[in-house]
Design a protein around this motif. Structure first.
Motif, PDB file in Angstrom:
ATOM      1  N   TYR A  85      58.176  23.507  16.287  1.00 21.17           N
ATOM      2  CA  TYR A  85      58.412  21.997  15.747  1.00 21.17           C
ATOM      3  C   TYR A  85      59.010  20.980  16.667  1.00 21.17           C
ATOM      4  O   TYR A  85      60.321  21.470  17.005  1.00 21.17           O
ATOM      5  CB  TYR A  85      59.318  22.346  14.379  1.00 21.17           C
ATOM      6  CG  TYR A  85      58.586  22.576  13.141  1.00 21.17           C
ATOM      7  CD1 TYR A  85      57.521  21.871  13.033  1.00 21.17           C
ATOM      8  CD2 TYR A  85      58.992  23.634  12.525  1.00 21.17           C
ATOM      9  CE1 TYR A  85      56.777  22.570  11.610  1.00 21.17           C
ATOM     10  CE2 TYR A  85      58.419  24.207  11.520  1.00 21.17           C
ATOM     11  CZ  TYR A  85      57.218  23.605  11.108  1.00 21.17           C
ATOM     12  OH  TYR A  85      56.613  23.935   9.867  1.00 21.17           O
ATOM     13  N   LEU A 127      54.594  19.946  13.912  1.00 21.62           N
ATOM     14  CA  LEU A 127      54.159  21.239  14.492  1.00 21.62           C
ATOM     15  C   LEU A 127      53.315  20.712  15.845  1.00 21.62           C
ATOM     16  O   LEU A 127      52.366  19.876  15.971  1.00 21.62           O
ATOM     17  CB  LEU A 127      53.031  21.904  13.587  1.00 21.62           C
ATOM     18  CG  LEU A 127      52.519  23.200  14.121  1.00 21.62           C
ATOM     19  CD1 LEU A 127      53.619  24.128  14.547  1.00 21.62           C
ATOM     20  CD2 LEU A 127      51.579  23.792  13.247  1.00 21.62           C
ATOM     21  N   GLN A 147      54.983  18.612   9.078  1.00 22.28           N
ATOM     22  CA  GLN A 147      56.400  18.231   9.635  1.00 22.28           C
ATOM     23  C   GLN A 147      57.459  19.503   9.227  1.00 22.28           C
ATOM     24  O   GLN A 147      57.266  20.017   8.400  1.00 22.28           O
ATOM     25  CB  GLN A 147      57.077  16.953   8.983  1.00 22.28           C
ATOM     26  CG  GLN A 147      56.186  15.626   9.249  1.00 22.28           C
ATOM     27  CD  GLN A 147      57.035  14.359   8.586  1.00 22.28           C
ATOM     28  OE1 GLN A 147      57.693  14.376   8.205  1.00 22.28           O
ATOM     29  NE2 GLN A 147      56.335  13.358   8.670  1.00 22.28           N
ATOM     30  N   ALA A 148      58.375  19.461  10.042  1.00 20.96           N
ATOM     31  CA  ALA A 148      59.396  20.448  10.020  1.00 20.96           C
ATOM     32  C   ALA A 148      59.761  20.146   8.453  1.00 20.96           C
ATOM     33  O   ALA A 148      60.429  19.215   8.028  1.00 20.96           O
ATOM     34  CB  ALA A 148      60.480  20.383  10.967  1.00 20.96           C
TER      35      ALA A 148
END
Length: 324
Positions: free
Chosen positions: A269, A241, A163-164
């Motif tokens: 992202y 991603l 995850q971002a």
């Protein structure tokens, strides 16, 4: 498609996905995937200076006539960065590859060196020998194609665990977690202009699509009290991603049948459903996807998840994406 048929189709893919993910969890516990050994070995360019590599790249043969990738040595290739931002502080593709290499077991070319040039970067990475899946696909029986789809689903599942970081903008990755927002390139933005942004936040990305959705409904004369006005951009899941270029030409069949994912230039992202839409749209053109096999199209919702509702939402508002 009739709503009831679409719901049934979604339920079937969702059930198959649950079964596949359960099997993935069991297999991972019994025999954890291992990183390809070649990825942890030294490279044959380790003793080259940056200047030597740049000079070598100027006359190196192309890996493919239509591609910008050149073969530097027997074990490495070099590829120019493809960032849309002219002042990009680092190449997003190299950052994405480094992240995937360090945080997953997905077979990807290992970045060996990043060289600064006048207008861009040159990314030196491992050369993955083998045919593309586009070349092999027509020879595979259906059960082998299903195994390929299962493997690719496992890869996508790993990517979605990345995850971002908090505060990171949507789109291309930066070497710094708090790097600047960058112009985003994605098939989701449409064919007229495939790049938009930069978007400083997830909310800003959502606002862009919701504004275009409103414009499309206005152009279609949809009443203000129509329920479609309340059907907005799906930002219910975190940014993860996303490869965004999953087609058979970007999958190399290596030693032992191992599937390698290459060409991460569009990676960034994005909402999870971007992977499905991008892959589905590319599957509609054999020149892009590498095949006109209908069975590949059937497998895409299994590989990426059946995001039919989001795809339909984009289709309804796609007219507004023709406007710059």
């Amino acid at each position: 498609m009739h709503p009831s048929k679409e719901t049934s189709k979604w339920l079937i893919y969702t059930l198959l996905g649950i079964i596949a993910d359960t099997l993935d969890t069991v297999l991972t516990a019994i025999a954890p995937p291992k990183r390809p050994q070649r990825s942890v070995l030294p490279s044959d360019i380790d003793n080259f200076s940056n200047a030597e590599l740049l000079e070598l790249s100027e006359n190196a043969p192309k890996v493919h006539p239509d591609a910008g990738v050149v073969k530097l040595t027997s074990g490495t290739v070099a590829k120019p960065s493809q960032d849309m931002d002219e002042d990009a502080p680092d190449p997003s593709e190299a950052t994405a590859l480094d992240l995937v290499f360090s945080e997953t077991t997905i077979p990807v070319p290992r970045v060996r060196r990043v060289l600064r040039r006048e207008w861009d970067f040159l990314i030196v990475m491992d050369y993955i020998d083998g045919p593309t899946l586009a070349h092999v696909w027509p020879t595979l029986p259906k059960w082998r194609k299903c195994l390929v789809a299962f493997t690719l689903r496992r890869y996508v599942r790993q990517l979605r665990r990345l995850q971002a970081p908090p505060g990171a903008p949507p789109g291309p990755l930066s070497a710094s977690a708090q790097g600047p927002a960058r112009i985003c390139e994605s098939p989701v933005f449409g064919q007229v202009q495939s790049h938009r942004g930069p978007f400083a936040s997830y909310a800003e990305l959502s606002a862009f699509f919701n504004d275009r959705h409103r414009r499309a409904l206005d152009a279609q004369g949809v009443p203000q009290d129509d329920p479609a006005r309340k059907d907005l951009f799906d930002d219910s899941e975190p940014l993860v991603l996303t490869h965004q270029d999953l087609n058979l030409r970007n999958i190399v069949v290596g030693d032992g049948g191992r599937l390698w994912l290459v060409d991460w230039a569009w990676a960034g992202y994005f909402p999870p459903w971007f992977e499905y839409v991008a892959t589905q749209r590319q599957s509609e053109d054999a020149r892009i996807s590498g095949t006109d096999d209908e069975f590949w199209k059937v497998l895409v919702p299994f590989i990426c998840g059946p995001y039919f509702r989001q795809e339909k939402w984009l289709l309804r508002m796609s007219q507004a994406l023709y406007w710059i």
